[in-house]
Write a protein that holds these residues in place. Structure first.
Motif, mmCIF file in Angstrom:
data_model
loop_
_atom_site.group_PDB
_atom_site.id
_atom_site.type_symbol
_atom_site.label_atom_id
_atom_site.label_comp_id
_atom_site.label_asym_id
_atom_site.label_seq_id
_atom_site.Cartn_x
_atom_site.Cartn_y
_atom_site.Cartn_z
ATOM 1 N N ASP A 62 47.854 33.556 93.818
ATOM 2 C CA ASP A 62 47.594 32.249 94.182
ATOM 3 C C ASP A 62 46.901 32.816 95.527
ATOM 4 O O ASP A 62 45.890 32.233 95.898
ATOM 5 N N SER A 63 47.862 33.539 96.347
ATOM 6 C CA SER A 63 47.434 33.242 97.893
ATOM 7 C C SER A 63 46.982 34.364 97.944
ATOM 8 O O SER A 63 46.870 35.669 98.714
ATOM 9 N N GLY A 64 46.639 35.709 96.866
ATOM 10 C CA GLY A 64 46.213 37.315 97.333
ATOM 11 C C GLY A 64 46.760 38.058 97.133
ATOM 12 O O GLY A 64 46.094 39.065 97.263
ATOM 13 N N GLU A 65 48.169 37.905 96.908
ATOM 14 C CA GLU A 65 48.793 39.221 97.786
ATOM 15 C C GLU A 65 49.137 40.078 96.082
ATOM 16 O O GLU A 65 49.591 40.926 96.494
ATOM 17 N N LEU A 66 49.072 39.376 94.789
ATOM 18 C CA LEU A 66 48.786 40.503 93.920
ATOM 19 C C LEU A 66 47.368 39.853 93.108
ATOM 20 O O LEU A 66 46.647 38.275 92.965
ATOM 21 N N ASP A 67 47.323 40.952 92.655
ATOM 22 C CA ASP A 67 46.166 40.610 91.263
ATOM 23 C C ASP A 67 46.275 40.217 89.854
ATOM 24 O O ASP A 67 45.897 40.086 88.741
ATOM 25 N N THR A 68 47.776 40.177 89.816
ATOM 26 C CA THR A 68 48.060 39.694 88.236
ATOM 27 C C THR A 68 49.463 39.744 88.380
ATOM 28 O O THR A 68 50.120 39.876 89.194
ATOM 29 N N SER A 69 49.749 37.894 87.117
ATOM 30 C CA SER A 69 51.150 37.371 86.997
ATOM 31 C C SER A 69 50.898 36.798 85.993
ATOM 32 O O SER A 69 50.830 37.315 85.450
ATOM 33 N N GLY A 70 52.484 37.032 85.187
ATOM 34 C CA GLY A 70 52.709 35.722 84.387
ATOM 35 C C GLY A 70 52.229 34.503 85.331
ATOM 36 O O GLY A 70 51.577 34.137 85.826
ATOM 37 N N ILE A 71 52.735 33.698 84.043
ATOM 38 C CA ILE A 71 52.348 31.877 83.976
ATOM 39 C C ILE A 71 53.638 31.345 84.209
ATOM 40 O O ILE A 71 54.481 31.661 83.170
ATOM 41 N N PRO A 72 53.793 30.856 84.916
ATOM 42 C CA PRO A 72 54.870 29.728 84.651
ATOM 43 C C PRO A 72 55.254 28.924 83.739
ATOM 44 O O PRO A 72 54.295 27.875 84.375
ATOM 45 N N SER A 73 56.708 28.148 83.145
ATOM 46 C CA SER A 73 55.637 28.125 81.990
ATOM 47 C C SER A 73 55.657 26.146 82.216
ATOM 48 O O SER A 73 54.475 25.717 82.440
ATOM 49 N N ASP A 74 55.958 25.625 83.631
ATOM 50 C CA ASP A 74 55.650 24.421 83.549
ATOM 51 C C ASP A 74 54.285 24.350 84.229
ATOM 52 O O ASP A 74 53.389 23.675 84.116
ATOM 53 N N LEU A 75 53.293 25.566 84.252
ATOM 54 C CA LEU A 75 52.009 25.423 84.839
ATOM 55 C C LEU A 75 51.373 26.075 83.686
ATOM 56 O O LEU A 75 49.758 25.347 84.005
ATOM 57 N N ALA A 76 51.580 25.995 82.560
ATOM 58 C CA ALA A 76 51.006 26.773 81.381
ATOM 59 C C ALA A 76 49.707 25.667 81.140
ATOM 60 O O ALA A 76 48.207 26.538 80.726
ATOM 61 N N ASP A 77 50.429 24.480 80.917
ATOM 62 C CA ASP A 77 48.934 23.507 80.806
ATOM 63 C C ASP A 77 47.861 23.430 81.448
ATOM 64 O O ASP A 77 46.445 23.884 80.920
ATOM 65 N N GLU A 78 47.587 24.245 82.631
ATOM 66 C CA GLU A 78 46.500 23.896 84.009
ATOM 67 C C GLU A 78 46.231 25.455 84.089
ATOM 68 O O GLU A 78 45.062 25.487 84.005
ATOM 69 N N LEU A 79 47.228 26.144 83.614
ATOM 70 C CA LEU A 79 46.620 27.634 84.023
ATOM 71 C C LEU A 79 45.864 28.591 82.931
ATOM 72 O O LEU A 79 45.284 29.054 83.188
ATOM 73 N N LEU A 80 46.396 28.049 81.381
ATOM 74 C CA LEU A 80 45.750 28.507 80.568
ATOM 75 C C LEU A 80 43.759 28.728 80.637
ATOM 76 O O LEU A 80 43.952 29.316 79.514
ATOM 77 N N ASP A 81 43.551 27.058 80.831
ATOM 78 C CA ASP A 81 42.198 27.414 80.745
ATOM 79 C C ASP A 81 41.777 27.692 81.471
ATOM 80 O O ASP A 81 40.438 27.820 81.425
ATOM 81 N N SER A 82 42.083 28.510 82.605
ATOM 82 C CA SER A 82 41.655 28.754 83.670
ATOM 83 C C SER A 82 40.558 29.919 83.260
ATOM 84 O O SER A 82 41.257 30.915 82.569
ATOM 85 N N ASP A 83 40.054 31.194 83.890
ATOM 86 C CA ASP A 83 39.010 32.321 83.732
ATOM 87 C C ASP A 83 39.287 33.083 84.002
ATOM 88 O O ASP A 83 39.238 34.324 83.475
#
Lengths: 560, 310
Positions: A284-305
């Protein structure tokens, strides 16, 4: 004075609440990446002669990845896990490499010939294949590495992959000798391998990191060559520039690599962050180019581009223990399987867009005619609560039960497994009127109990080691260490054995199709869903390939 | 004093031996093996692995092996990290854990004592309430919650500090705050209450009556006595923080020792379980020993009492 106290607490509370709500400020990414590029420059300053320095300052061609943990080992036959092999897959290269459609293509081998009976493979190694220290990659390097894979002294957990080679199994279990292993360097650049049986997917298998070559001159001189960046020699797209143990690694494009001109990235930086929330916050702060999805954020993140989906050849399933009541009865097993609504589990519980599993062999594997195995063999498990109730009644009658013996559903301790188990418990109570009790144990204890057939009904998972349906299906032959159900079927065993001896690919798949059908006719297990890989990936990054079976490919990756 | 020291030393060795034996019994009592994996390979592969790490020997032989390894400070290779010996892991992880620990304990001690003294001097004043509110919050917010909160606010949203890893002084700020807040709060509360007690003592009144400056009274006369209970708990805090704090190290991806404690047990990495446990207990025992001796310097009454006891 009391008033002051109240006011103070109120103020603290407001501060805390304010701190808990996340504000959307999008401008902080730069500060994060600036930080990183300064560090990189510092590092290379120490190295002295760094050619890619400009690129680093731009930060354009540096990919920032997270390996979660320190790799177990970069000794190819030893580090038998994703945390070692995802990285290693980009440092070393075997005879073949899986391409973006997951098929083996020419890599260190320029081409190969297969004998008519399908058991002898002759690989011609590229003239321009070199190690990062300038040595040529020779057939002898492969003989050395593959023999080490099978050597019982190496104690490689991946050794069983080498059992396809004639004499391999005997050498590994101590019955045979090294000389009988049929791997031979016919000349400096030609490698001949004889297999136990025609193995249609052997070219796929040799892309596996267990079959990577090892520079035998370096390894004989320094057996610990693979433990530090200074002594590591690579023959793949990248070389190991820095390795700060437990902390980070830096890969750099390997200019000695035969296909270096097609490698776009200059550097790959690997962090080792073993916490999904931190990983995501770094993304989120640009220190990594890939990341897994924390399960409690799945709902909002799964729709992101930023979300990238990839198949994963693996199955989440439950094993019945057919040696324990009431699961010795086929109809009762079927009732327990058919009443489960897999779509609900995927949609409401796991929420990762997995595919509900209607068979055991995961999608993404093709048969001899290029047809998808899963589609061809169709749906072998149907959701039908009504029929399940009838089957249960029928089964109870067959066994003479007035009341079903107690059923304990076991899973290894984890939140996700628990939610699925609780859902299942509810379904059994509602649809079948069966009270199932839940039991969870710690992972290692769980596996021990499962293997010893001490559990009635237990959570399971399977991830393929090589890309062929037989890898899934051979698990359930009698006495296989992966069987763990007590189930045994002669016809099934015969079909798997026949398929392994068959040189005609079409016929081989016929055997496998039939075997999977038998598995579902008798249902010693039932699947819930097929795994997938979901990753958040910086939209500027392209060309990262994730195989259903295999390891991360960065050879073709680019970062704009 | 020498007799006391020798006695304590022998007792330390006994303690470590008992801990090592208990650890050995417990780790053999839990089912499972380091080679238990979801996808097990066949028996030949398992047998090779067990032979490689001497797990095919009888428990007694293994126990003797561990005792020998403790005596020689050489625990052999880790099962799960075959490239590294247990000593490698300890010598790699401990300095980092210790670095984080020393910084945090220093911050906690300084800020805790200052906060506690100020609170005591302004007893029942606004500053007292403010300081104690901070202390109560510090004790009640678990450090992993604080850590996540700090990362979210200061790194992700404000972008002033890096999220994680341990590569520059900037990276050390957040983990230090997260780790120091709890101990700071405990120290502040302890300092405050014992300061309050000490300030009412006759000798403080005497010092005031003599006309000493308030600064001298507080630092030289009051604080020295008020710090006794703080010294007592410092031993435990120090040992706990210096040998690695699993959660904070995991959240901030700090390559310290904390992970080995927890993960080695999950993975049944026997040599690492043994190595970390013995290392940790030896460390704790030594620190408690030092704390005991420190009492003597801070409070002469302790020394007399001990000599009487012996």
């Amino acid at each position: 004075m009391k008033k002051w106290l109240v006011l103070l607490f109120a103020a603290m509370l407001v501060f805390m609440l304010a701190a808990c709500t996340t504000s959307d400020s999008g401008n902080d990414e730069e500060s994060g990446s600036d930080d990183d590029s300064t560090e990189e420059t510092d590092d290379s300053g120490e190295d002295g002669e760094d050619t890619d320095r400009e690129a680093e300052v731009d930060g354009d061609n540096v990919l920032y990845l997270n390996n979660a943990q320190e790799p177990t080992s970069f000794d190819p036959p030893v580090g038998f896990d994703a945390i070692s092999w995802n990285a290693l897959n980009n440092l070393l290269e075997g005879l073949t490499r899986l391409d973006d459609s997951h098929q083996p293509t020419e890599a260190i081998a320029e081409d190969w010939e297969v004998s008519d009976d399908g058991t002898e493979y002759t690989f011609n190694i590229r003239e321009d294949a070199n190690w990062s220290n300038g040595d040529p990659v020779t057939a002898e390097d492969f003989v050395y590495a593959w023999t080490r894979l099978l050597d019982p002294d190496t104690a490689s957990p991946a050794a069983f992959l080498g059992y396809f080679i004639e004499g391999g199994e005997a050498f590994n279990n101590g019955e045979g000798s090294e000389d009988d292993v049929m791997i031979e360097a016919t000349d400096e650049k030609t490698l001949t391998v004889t297999l136990e049986a025609p193995t249609g997917f052997f070219l796929n298998v040799v892309a596996n990191p267990a079959f990577f070559p090892v520079n035998h001159q370096v390894a004989e001189e320094n057996p610990d060559w693979h433990t530090e960046a200074d002594s590591f020699v690579s023959n793949g797209p990248f070389s190991l520039q820095e390795w700060n143990h437990e902390s980070d690694m830096l890969f750099e494009r390997n200019e000695e690599y035969w296909d270096a001109e097609n490698v776009a990235l200059d550097q790959v930086h690997w962090a080792m962050v073993n916490d999904t929330n931190t990983e995501y916050q770094m993304y989120d702060s640009g220190e990594l180019d890939t990341s897994g999805i924390p399960s409690d954020l799945a709902d909002e993140l799964l729709d992101s581009d930023d979300v990238v989906f990839a198949d994963q050849a693996g199955t989440y399933f439950y094993r019945f223990n057919v040696t324990m009541e009431p699961f010795q009865n086929e109809n009762i097993r079927k009732a327990f399987a058919m009443v489960m609504n897999q779509e609900d589990i995927v949609e409401y519980i796991t929420r990762n867009e997995e595919e509900p599993a209607k068979g055991f062999v995961a999608p993404g594997l093709e048969d001899a005619d290029g047809n998808e195995f899963r589609e061809t063999n169709g749906d072998l498990l149907e959701y039908n609560p009504e029929e399940a109730r009838e089957l249960l009644e029928q089964g109870m009658e067959e066994e003479g039960y007035d009341e079903l013996p107690e059923v304990v559903l076991s899973y290894n301790t984890s939140d996700e497994h628990r939610s699925i188990a609780e859902y299942m418990q509810e379904v059994y109570a509602e649809e079948l009127d069966v009270e199932v009790s839940l039991e969870n144990t710690e992972w290692s204890v769980f596996l021990e109990d499962q293997r010893n057939l001490e559990m009635q009904f237990s959570r399971s998972s399977f991830l393929a080691d090589y890309a062929d349906p037989v890898n899934f299906l051979e698990s359930f032959v009698t006495d296989s260490s992966m069987n763990r159900t007590g189930w045994s079927n002669d016809e099934y065993d015969q079909l798997i054995a026949d398929s392994k001896a068959e040189s005609d690919e079409a016929q081989r798949f016929e055997y496998l199709y039939e075997a999977e059908e038998i598995l579902f006719d008798e249902m010693p297990l039932f699947p819930l869903y097929f795994y997938n890989q979901i990753t958040l990936q910086n939209p500027d990054v392209t060309g990262v390939v994730r195989h259903p079976v295999g390891y991360l490919e960065l050879k073709w990756a680019e970062k704009q | 004093m020498l007799k006391y020291t020798i006695k304590r030393f022998l007792l330390m060795i006994m303690t470590i031996w008992i801990i090592a034996t208990l650890t050995f019994v417990l780790m053999n009592a839990i089912p499972g093996s380091p080679f238990n994996e979801e996808r097990t390979s066949n028996e030949a592969v398992q047998a090779n692995l067990e032979a490689h790490f001497n797990l095919d020997q009888s428990p007694l032989v293994q126990y003797a092996g561990y005792l020998k390894s403790i005596a020689t400070f050489d625990y052999g290779p880790s099962i799960k990290k075959p490239n590294d010996s247990v000593n490698d892991l300890l010598s790699r992880g401990f300095p980092i854990s210790a670095e984080l620990g020393i910084i945090s304990v220093t911050v906690a001690l300084l800020s805790g004592v200052v906060l506690g003294v100020i609170a005591a001097l302004r007893h029942n004043g606004i500053i007292d309430y403010l300081a104690m509110t901070i202390a109560v919050l510090g004790i009640s917010i678990p450090n992993f919650v604080l850590a996540t909160l700090l990362i979210q606010q200061l790194s992700v949203n404000a972008g002033v500090l890096p999220v994680a890893t341990w590569s520059s002084p900037m990276h050390m700020i957040l983990p230090t705050i997260a780790l120091a807040t709890g101990p700071m709060a405990i120290i502040a509360r302890l300092t405050r209450s014992s300061m309050l007690e000490v300030l009412t003592q006759d000798y403080i009144k005497m010092a005031r009556a003599k006309g000493l400056s308030p600064m001298t009274i507080i630092v030289k006369h009051a604080l020295k006595n008020a710090l006794m209970p703080v010294v007592t708990i410092m031993g435990t805090i120090l040992a706990g923080v210096l040998t690695g704090t699993f959660v904070i190290e995991k959240i901030f991806a700090i390559p310290g020792m904390g992970q080995y404690f927890v993960e080695s047990i999950n993975q049944r990495d026997y040599p690492v379980i043994m190595g970390t446990t013995v290392f940790y207990s030896a460390f704790l025992v030594v620190i408690l020993f030092i704390v005991d001796i420190t009492y003597g310097f801070l409070d002469p009454r302790v020394k007399i009492h001990k000599e009487e006891g012996n």
